[in-house]
Scaffold this motif. Structure first.
Motif, PDB file in Angstrom:
ATOM      1  N   ALA B  85      -6.404  -2.174   0.208  1.00 48.18           N
ATOM      2  CA  ALA B  85      -6.844  -1.999   1.603  1.00 48.18           C
ATOM      3  C   ALA B  85      -8.046  -2.865   1.951  1.00 48.18           C
ATOM      4  O   ALA B  85      -8.337  -3.092   3.124  1.00 48.18           O
ATOM      5  CB  ALA B  85      -7.179  -0.534   1.868  1.00 48.18           C
ATOM      6  N   ASN B  94      -1.221   0.132   7.775  1.00 47.82           N
ATOM      7  CA  ASN B  94      -1.207   1.367   6.999  1.00 47.82           C
ATOM      8  C   ASN B  94      -0.046   2.265   7.406  1.00 47.82           C
ATOM      9  O   ASN B  94      -0.116   2.976   8.397  1.00 47.82           O
ATOM     10  CB  ASN B  94      -2.540   2.106   7.175  1.00 47.82           C
ATOM     11  CG  ASN B  94      -2.617   3.339   6.305  1.00 47.82           C
ATOM     12  OD1 ASN B  94      -1.619   3.784   5.744  1.00 47.82           O
ATOM     13  ND2 ASN B  94      -3.808   3.902   6.183  1.00 47.82           N
ATOM     14  N   THR B 105      -7.769   3.673   4.927  1.00 44.20           N
ATOM     15  CA  THR B 105      -8.115   3.236   6.289  1.00 44.20           C
ATOM     16  C   THR B 105      -9.632   3.146   6.413  1.00 44.20           C
ATOM     17  O   THR B 105     -10.166   2.150   6.925  1.00 44.20           O
ATOM     18  CB  THR B 105      -7.615   4.230   7.362  1.00 44.20           C
ATOM     19  OG1 THR B 105      -6.230   4.472   7.195  1.00 44.20           O
ATOM     20  CG2 THR B 105      -7.848   3.693   8.767  1.00 44.20           C
TER      21      THR B 105
END
Lengths: 381, 381
Positions: B85, B94, B105
């Motif tokens: 990420a 995502n 996130t």
């Protein structure tokens, strides 16, 4: 404060524009008011909105107004119209009716004014000239028609995203579903009863013949720079979806609302902002709970087809079609011809027009004038 | 070329995102692919899209992949997820399922990455934290859900124009119109048959209970900064209008399209541009010829009400509601509880949750964990 010159202030759109201006104190100032002959209405508007300038059709009316309002500059005739359209202001709001609207739009564009456009003929007859000149002068043309305002709202934030298809909705008018034979027998009174919109008489008849939608197809072509085959007319009897746009990713954006012209009018005035209107919200559990869409019957109602043909052939054919239509609607309003005579006579004009691709304003106005004459000639036979 | 890190690449949304990426050669590069345990699917994706990095749930799977793809950096577990990420890329897409999606996130937002968000729990549980951090870091959150993508498309070009109302459409699910009694008897097989959308199992059950719409109400609140009472849920069984926005002038903009998740996915990937998708266009003369809207039955289907309540009370209640719902849906999918047990048990969780307004990521995750435990305790009784 945006300074507005309002052409056609006593008509249906003009009075609604003043309603919006009155509801938003401190946002707009009225610099000029222009009307034809409804002098009493105009005087009341002058009292309320205190413009610097006014213009009317006739000299004697101008004199009366000048006496009544000593500080006001009053003009008249074609020249008065142009003076108003080119006065010191931010937006020329053109809600004149008919071909009279073309010359002042052109003059205002040449002066670099932003145009809020409710006058269909400006683009139907002069689309090529007006859009070319507007591009040269960097002028914005903000549509006021509910359909074109809808499309304009839908393309916001999509700079650089080409339009795949314009979905131009039509109520279908009062005679939706009628056969040719039924159409032959409709009366003026029936034609003047529009199912959804409360409008002026000329546009109400155009809505009944679907010529109005034809004129809008032409306007859409010029305003949004698409090919005619990218414009799809969709009959939507509830008049809630005012039009929409499909983009290349197949996403469709539409604009909806109650059929109230003050919504698109307020958008053109406040663009790119939006007014705070205290109107009822659209209710998806009552008014908007059922939305239906269908194909227009272009065999029975021929006028939409005429418009596509005018776009395909180009030149002055659209101006001629529009001029002839104005005469024919007037004749129908005076009960001198049948409802179906409008489209039947128009077809003759379309077939015999000698097309010209000289798109100067003089040549456009000449095509219009000639088509009107010829229409009267055909009717006399 | 936009560089994409795709979290949840083997799920329904992930594979459709790769479909869009594959259809647009030269527009996107895949930097990272992340999945849970579908290693064979992932290997095929790695073959095709050649990422620099991959991450999976378990260490042994990571080892297998590393052997098969020598040049590839392979990570695993929670840490692997965060590594993916925060890798060098332009967009973190995502599409993870469930609470697992929140931490990556948050990590990506802290690194200033643009987020294309299909993971509902990120905003349902962590909306306050994520949106606050995104604002601080100047990060864009691009919604992927069809409804939120619709709303996001509708507000484009309206910077500075406040939203009056969000119209959040709902298909109504397979049990629209059912009474409480009928609802008691529905089977897993019936619940898994969504009338319009082909989706994963968890979200299909959430669509049947309308919890999905409740979660979307919460997401909408965070994404678009409106009050809960500005969000109106409207049942629209045809799933053509994906949602809309009313502005202060009472103009309503809606986004429509065939129910194909690749449209909103492609919008999030190409934003502010749009992909050229060769999908069928929406046909207003067939599929979209009749659009209907109605009120949701919030007495029989209680989950939407839970979501409004979670928003009104704030704090960790939404996280607890969401955690409990995940457990309950899983139990229903395993045929261990009845359909109505989902909402009935959720109500107990809502009533007994000890709310906390410490919205740190640790506290949110703790509220989620505790609600899951408590749900299992209630079910055991």
């Amino acid at each position: 404060m945006k300074r507005i010159a309002l052409l056609g202030s006593t008509g249906s759109i003009g009075t609604q524009a003043l309603d919006i201006i009155g509801r938003n104190p401190g946002r707009f100032s009225v610099e000029a008011l222009v009307c034809g002959s409804r002098i009493d209405d105009l005087a009341a508007q002058i009292e309320k909105f205190r413009p610097r300038l006014a213009a009317v059709a006739r000299e004697e009316d101008a004199k009366k107004l000048a006496e009544r309002f000593p500080g006001l500059d009053v003009y008249w005739g074609e020249e008065g119209l142009i003076t108003a359209a080119t006065c010191d202001c931010d937006i020329v709001f053109n809600s004149l009716m008919g071909m009279r609207g073309l010359a002042p739009t052109y003059a205002a564009v040449l002066e670099g004014k932003t145009i809020a456009l409710a006058n269909k003929e400006t683009l139907v007859a002069g689309g090529d000239l007006i859009m070319r000149t507007a591009a040269e002068k960097g002028v914005s043309i903000l549509p006021v028609d509910s359909e074109h305002s809808a499309i304009f709202q839908c393309i916001q934030g999509n700079e650089g995203n080409p339009v795949k298809r314009i979905i131009l909705t039509a109520s279908g008018g009062p005679f939706r579903g009628y056969s040719r034979q039924q159409l032959e027998e409709v009366t003026l009174e029936q034609a003047l009863k529009h199912p959804k919109w409360n409008m002026g008489r000329k546009i109400t008849i155009d809505s009944a013949t679907l010529m109005n939608k034809g004129l809008e197809v032409i306007e859409a072509k010029w305003l949004f720079g698409v090919r005619p085959d990218q414009i799809q007319v969709v009959v939507h009897p509830q008049s809630i979806v005012h039009s929409g746009v499909e983009f290349m990713d197949t996403s469709v954006i539409t604009q909806m609302g109650l059929p109230d012209m003050r919504i698109p009018i307020s958008y053109a005035l406040e663009y790119p902002g939006r007014c705070v209107n205290d109107f009822d919200s659209l209710d998806f559990f009552s008014t908007a709970s059922q939305l239906t869409f269908e194909k227009p019957d272009m065999d029975t109602f021929k006028c939409i087809g005429f418009a596509y043909r005018a776009l395909e052939e180009g030149g002055t054919l659209a101006a001629a079609m529009n001029g002839a239509n104005e005469v024919l609607v007037q004749q129908f309003l005076e009960k001198k011809i049948k409802f179906t005579d409008i489209q039947d006579t128009l077809e003759k004009i379309m077939d015999t027009h000698e097309n010209s691709h000289d798109m100067s304003i003089e040549n456009i106005l000449e095509a219009d004038r000639f088509a009107r004459e010829k229409t009267m000639d055909i009717l006399k036979k």
